[in-house]
Design an enzyme around this catalytic site. Structure first.
Site, PDB file in Angstrom:
ATOM      1  N   LYS A  73       0.804  -1.221   0.000  1.00  0.00           N
ATOM      2  CA  LYS A  73       0.000   0.000   0.000  1.00  0.00           C
ATOM      3  C   LYS A  73       0.842   1.278   0.000  1.00  0.00           C
ATOM      4  CE  LYS A  73      -4.447  -1.216   2.006  1.00  0.00           C
ATOM      5  NZ  LYS A  73      -5.366  -1.002   3.127  1.00  0.00           N
ATOM      6  N   ASP A 109     -10.345   3.513   1.418  1.00  0.00           N
ATOM      7  CA  ASP A 109     -10.640   3.078   2.792  1.00  0.00           C
ATOM      8  C   ASP A 109     -11.244   4.228   3.595  1.00  0.00           C
ATOM      9  OD1 ASP A 109      -9.806   0.465   2.583  1.00  0.00           O
ATOM     10  OD2 ASP A 109      -7.757   0.873   3.252  1.00  0.00           O
TER      11      ASP A 109
END
Ligand code: NAP
Length: 290
Positions: A73, A109
């Site tokens: 990520k 997210d």
């Protein structure tokens, strides 16, 4: 007109991802041709060449979209042309899409969490306590601060919590206070807290008997407990919170929302959230990445 939506997920080792089930259900529900595959890539630097190849397949249009999970990520950022404002602040990417000739990293997210929070009984604003200070915590903290919450971030490594506060606090309106994740410090703040978020992996299958909540610390009288862990669908933390009389949810709603936002980025179609939610609930924990 896009011929087929070839989508995928990269991470390592990618054994238990629910993403293929969610995105296949979304494609099928809209009658779109395509697929969603897993591309396990070793942590960098070992995985550098496979990562370059995979991103190259996005640049040529062979792949229309990619999700990114641990451990890539953060490290994938060096290989992208630009980031959205959210991904830039959070310093982590979970979704990649093409904008013209540019490979863009986004973080869904954050908005996925906020969208699901809106379905809960959490107050609109107040003091929140976030447990953990990794990538998901940063997304949650950024989202809450953007809405005006005051946030205590508690991590077992105090330095990590400090880093979250240093990088995400807005200079003119600091709202994030770092804490060490230990009974004494939590006890000092707990009565003010209206929202508790678990952003550690504690409680996740197969370690379902673990909890991030330190022994001997009581829950506040009124607060929502939001556990980002989504497998099992009831965690030890949410079970114990409910026993203490608090509303509590796990992260399945957020998982569906962050996937829906990514799907919309890639296809331009409103995501069929109901179909995605059903697919998530039907999923029994079978390995879906081969
Ligand atoms: P991460 O970047 O690895 O961060 C994990 C955090 O938890 C770190 O602060 C880590 O501290 C801490 N931690 C780990 N083990 C701990 C322990 N035994 N005691 C105390 N703290 C501990 O992971 P992430 O990407 O933020 O993900 C965190 C969790 O959120 C995972 O369970 C993930 O599945 C979940 N998640 C859910 C969604 C959703 O859509 N529902 C989305 C994203 C993430 P150290 O660095 O010291 O280990």
């Amino acid at each position: 007109m896009v011929e087929a939506y070839r989508l995928g997920l990269t991470g390592w080792p990618l054994k238990h991802s629910l993403s293929p089930a969610l995105h296949q259900a979304a494609l099928a529900s809209l009658g779109l041709e395509g697929d969603y595959r897993c591309f396990p890539i070793e942590p960098l630097p070992e995985g550098v060449e496979p990562m370059r190849d995979l991103l190259g397949r996005m640049r040529t249009g062979e792949l229309k979209g990619l999700n990114v999970t641990v451990p890539h990520k953060e490290s994938v950022i060096n290989y992208l042309d630009r980031l959205t404002a959210a991904a830039e602040r959070i310093g982590a990417v979970n979704t990649i899409f093409m904008d013209g000739h540019n490979l863009v990293g986004d973080n869904t997210d954050r908005d996925g969490f906020l969208a699901d929070l809106d379905f809960t009984r959490a107050p609109a604003i107040g003091h929140a306590l976030v447990l953990g200070a990794g990538g998901a915590a940063r997304a949650v903290v950024d989202g809450l601060c953007g809405r005006g919450w005051k946030v205590w971030v508690a991590a077992r490594r105090f330095r990590q919590a400090q880093e979250v506060a240093e990088s995400l606090n807005r200079p003119r309106k600091p709202a994030i206070i770092p804490l060490k994740l230990e009974p004494r410090t939590l006890t000092e703040v707990i009565e003010k807290v209206k929202l508790i978020v678990n952003a550690t992996p504690l409680g996740m299958k197969p370690h379902s008997d673990t909890t991030p909540w330190p022994e001997g610390v009581g829950f506040p009288e009124q607060a929502l407990v939001y556990d980002l862990v989504y497998m099992p669908q009831e965690t030890r933390l949410t079970r114990e919170a409910r026993v203490a009389g608090l509303p509590a949810v796990t992260g399945m709603g957020m998982l569906v929302e962050q996937a829906a936002l990514a799907f919309e980025r890639w296809t331009g179609y409103p995501a069929p959230r109901h179909a995605m939610r059903l697919a998530a609930e039907r999923w029994g924990g079978i390995e879906t990445c081969h």
